[in-house]
Write an enzyme that holds these catalytic residues in place. Structure first.
Site, PDB file in Angstrom:
ATOM      1  N   TYR A  53       0.816  -1.215   0.000  1.00 43.70           N
ATOM      2  CA  TYR A  53       0.000   0.000   0.000  1.00 43.70           C
ATOM      3  C   TYR A  53       0.850   1.265   0.000  1.00 43.70           C
ATOM      4  CZ  TYR A  53      -4.117  -2.876   0.350  1.00 43.70           C
ATOM      5  OH  TYR A  53      -5.099  -3.797   0.068  1.00 43.70           O
ATOM      6  N   GLN A  86     -15.934   2.891  -5.796  1.00 42.30           N
ATOM      7  CA  GLN A  86     -15.260   1.668  -5.360  1.00 42.30           C
ATOM      8  C   GLN A  86     -13.748   1.889  -5.271  1.00 42.30           C
ATOM      9  OE1 GLN A  86     -17.089  -1.981  -7.478  1.00 42.30           O
ATOM     10  NE2 GLN A  86     -17.747  -0.252  -8.736  1.00 42.30           N
ATOM     11  N   ASN A  87     -13.291   3.049  -5.726  1.00 37.83           N
ATOM     12  CA  ASN A  87     -11.860   3.347  -5.737  1.00 37.83           C
ATOM     13  C   ASN A  87     -11.406   3.894  -4.387  1.00 37.83           C
ATOM     14  OD1 ASN A  87     -11.955   2.651  -8.464  1.00 37.83           O
ATOM     15  ND2 ASN A  87     -12.342   4.761  -9.093  1.00 37.83           N
ATOM     16  N   VAL A  88     -10.160   3.634  -4.066  1.00 38.85           N
ATOM     17  CA  VAL A  88      -9.626   4.074  -2.775  1.00 38.85           C
ATOM     18  C   VAL A  88      -8.758   5.323  -2.906  1.00 38.85           C
ATOM     19  CG1 VAL A  88      -9.744   1.749  -1.780  1.00 38.85           C
ATOM     20  CG2 VAL A  88      -7.630   2.492  -2.914  1.00 38.85           C
ATOM     21  N   HIS A 104     -14.858   1.147  -0.446  1.00 40.26           N
ATOM     22  CA  HIS A 104     -13.779   0.212  -0.135  1.00 40.26           C
ATOM     23  C   HIS A 104     -12.642   0.827   0.661  1.00 40.26           C
ATOM     24  CE1 HIS A 104     -15.310  -2.200  -3.848  1.00 40.26           C
ATOM     25  NE2 HIS A 104     -15.997  -2.469  -2.756  1.00 40.26           N
ATOM     26  N   GLY A 170     -17.210   3.378 -15.409  1.00 40.94           N
ATOM     27  CA  GLY A 170     -15.938   2.678 -15.279  1.00 40.94           C
ATOM     28  C   GLY A 170     -15.951   1.489 -14.352  1.00 40.94           C
TER      29      GLY A 170
END
Length: 230
Positions: A53, A86-88, A104, A170
């Site tokens: 990460y 849904q993207n971080v 998420h 997307g």
């Protein structure tokens, strides 16, 4: 004011150079996703997870919002807009969207490994072994991993139930529970789908499909909405 809810996925961030979550072989940047995105992987090798990460954050710092992010943000000038992503990454916020629900988790946050309510904004891109919360436990990425509950799903479902317009941008609609949000849209809501590979959709009234990348398709939807509602 007309309420728009936009569900966004990896496709919109991919155009900014953010690596998509996984390929067909279940790998993410060369790692088995269960090694770096599961409680089991964290328990087995926290150093690997933290480094993974850290590298994602480092890459995200060099990415810039694209025209798709910017068009969604511009919609706020005339509509009540909630982005459910849904993207971080933080590209929606950096583009100017003011109401973003992260299903998420968020890449630039850490949280306690013993108390999920202890969440901290990060400065920079590094989170290392030995970095602890106020209770003395190791900090972990504030990411929803496989097998974990999606705490913001209830919020996302609630706002979707109030949508006059639901946009899907997307995303393949293959990841649950996010993909189930379409089932919460009111029957009379208009649905706009923007993706170069259109996922199968159950036919419904007021369904509009744009087989395009987010960077061009979202702006076309915005122009259509301006004609209809201005």
């Amino acid at each position: 004011m007309i309420k728009i809810v936009a569900l966004t996925g990896a496709g919109i961030s991919a155009e900014s150079g953010i690596a998509t979550f996984r390929d067909a072989n279940g790998l993410w940047e060369g790692h088995d996703v269960m090694e770096v995105a599961s409680p089991q992987g964290w328990a087995k090798n926290p150093e690997l997870v933290l480094d993974f990460y850290n590298q994602r954050r480092k890459a995200a710092l060099t990415a810039e919002p694209n025209a798709g992010h910017e068009a969604l943000a511009k919609l706020e000038e005339d509509f009540d807009v909630t982005v459910v992503t849904q993207n971080v990454d933080n590209l929606h916020e950096r583009a100017g969207s003011s109401n973003v629900v992260h299903l998420h988790g968020q890449l630039f946050q850490s949280r306690s490994s013993v108390d999920e309510n202890l969440i901290y904004e990060m400065e920079g891109w590094e989170l290392n072994l030995g970095d602890t919360c106020e209770k003395g436990s190791q900090l972990r990425p504030n990411i929803v991993w496989f097998g974990e509950m999606v705490p913001m799903m209830e919020v996302a479902a609630r706002v979707t139930q109030e949508a006059d317009i639901f946009m899907i941008v997307g995303t393949s609609l293959a990841v649950y529970p996010a993909a189930s949000l379409i089932d919460f849209t009111p029957h009379d809501a208009s649905v706009y789908l923007v993706d170069p590979k259109l996922p199968p959709m159950q036919q419904r009234d007021n369904l509009y499909m744009y087989q395009e990348n987010a960077s061009t398709g979202v702006e076309k939807v915005r122009q259509e909405l301006m004609k209809m509602y201005r």
